[in-house]
Design an enzyme around this catalytic site. Structure first.
Site, short mmCIF file in Angstrom:
data_model
loop_
_atom_site.label_atom_id
_atom_site.label_comp_id
_atom_site.label_asym_id
_atom_site.label_seq_id
_atom_site.Cartn_x
_atom_site.Cartn_y
_atom_site.Cartn_z
N HIS A 183 28.75 8.76 -34.95
CA HIS A 183 28.65 9.90 -35.88
C HIS A 183 29.17 9.54 -37.27
CE1 HIS A 183 32.81 11.41 -34.20
NE2 HIS A 183 32.94 10.29 -34.87
N ASN A 184 28.54 10.14 -38.25
CA ASN A 184 28.91 10.02 -39.68
C ASN A 184 28.63 8.65 -40.28
OD1 ASN A 184 29.94 12.61 -39.27
ND2 ASN A 184 32.05 11.88 -39.06
#
Length: 352
Positions: free
Chosen positions: A257-258
């Site tokens: 994620h991210n």
């Protein structure tokens, strides 16, 4: 070898057209209307085939090839044997790829497993989904409410497109792939089994147990990206996971994620990129590279296979090792260790 059962042949191609596609020069006096009817490696190419050569390891095979024509870089042009036309180009491999796409267009990206057009009655398309004309939907495909699919996109059997997900025009989604919480650009290729937009691995850890952190970001995939089979790209936690234009990702890659990946990066199989790391444009990660979270890898950096990155990498750097460091430093350390090991080896050290 190419098998017409799997890859239908689009028909012969003239040497003039080969030269135009590959940015190559035709030899003086060569009849550009002569055609090739296939493509093959140097050692197995026959008198109707096109081959290519741009690696000194294959110089001997070049001298023995029976190919009708060979795409070759200037440094090897003099080694092309009589009877084989030397089509000289600065990028033989790239030219060969362009010719292959002309000869075997179905091999360039996943297509319908049924050779179908339109929406199969064996699929489930939610009434609130919006499909532009020319979308191909195989049996077993599921498209959720509010999803949008652009014209010319193919969804192979068993693909899943989640609610609200948008896929641009001219894309190819392979069998069994799933795309959730995602915005996908044009001409994107997603191979079979890939998983895009599932939960990121986020937990607030503590003695009382590990509390799941809801992941409320998206995945944004820009134009001309290719994603390999069984690769997983997690959606962002509170910001987006982004894959930049033209980036190519191999099979079995995990992107957490991210993560933000820049334009035209190359990520080879079994790479793992931890959360909130940024890759700037044109980064190359070799196979099985591991990247710690919250780092930045600078523009144009290249990381050797099986390396582990635990700190920021400057732009243009070439690093390798565990932990990774500049390649020259890594090589010096390996050479020193090898010398020390040889000096200390006793007569009983005979294994290997």
């Amino acid at each position: 070898m190419s098998d017409p059962v799997f890859f239908p042949f689009a028909g012969p191609i003239s040497l003039g057209e080969v030269a135009a596609l590959a940015g190559a020069a035709l030899p003086a006096g060569l009849d550009g209307t002569l055609a090739v009817a296939g493509a093959a490696p140097l050692e197995s190419a026959g008198p109707d085939d096109l081959a290519y050569m741009d690696n000194a390891k294959y110089a001997e095979a070049l001298g023995r090839t029976r190919a009708r024509a060979c795409l070759v870089s200037p440094r090897f042009a003099a080694r092309v044997p009589e009877g084989t036309a030397a089509l000289v180009t600065p990028q033989p491999y790239r030219g060969f790829a362009q010719v292959l796409a002309r000869l075997f267009p179905s091999a360039a990206r996943p297509g319908s497993l049924f050779g179908a057009t339109g929406v199969s009655p064996g699929s489930f398309v939610h009434p609130e989904a919006r499909l532009e004309p020319g979308v191909v939907v195989d049996p077993g495909v599921v498209i959720g409410p509010g999803a949008e699919i652009g014209s010319g996109t193919v969804l192979a059997a068993g693909a899943v497109v989640g609610p609200g997900t948008r896929i641009g025009r001219g894309c190819a989604i392979g069998p069994g792939a799933s795309l959730l919480h995602a915005l996908v650009g044009n001409r994107v290729i997603v191979h079979g089994g890939a998983r895009i937009g599932q939960d990121g691995f986020g937990f607030a850890m503590g003695a009382g147990g590990h509390l799941k952190v809801p992941q409320v970001g998206r995945v944004i995939i820009q134009d001309d990206v290719e994603i390999g089979a069984n690769t997983t790209i997690d959606r962002g936690a509170s910001r987006d996971t982004i894959v930049g234009e033209g980036t190519k990702i191999d099979n079995l890659v995990q992107i957490a994620h991210n993560v933000v990946i820049g334009r035209h990066c190359v990520i080879v199989a079994q790479v793992g990129i931890s959360g909130s790391t940024t890759l700037e444009d044109y980064v190359v990660l070799g196979g099985q590279v591991g990247v710690v979270g919250h780092l930045r890898i600078g523009m144009g950096a290249q990381i050797a296979g099986s390396s582990n990155i635990n700190k920021d990498v400057p732009p243009g750097a070439r690093w390798g090792g565990t932990p990774a460091k500049p390649v020259r430093e890594w090589f010096r350390e390996m050479t020193t260790l090898k010398r020390l090991a040889a000096r200390e080896r006793g007569p009983e050290d005979t294994d290997g």
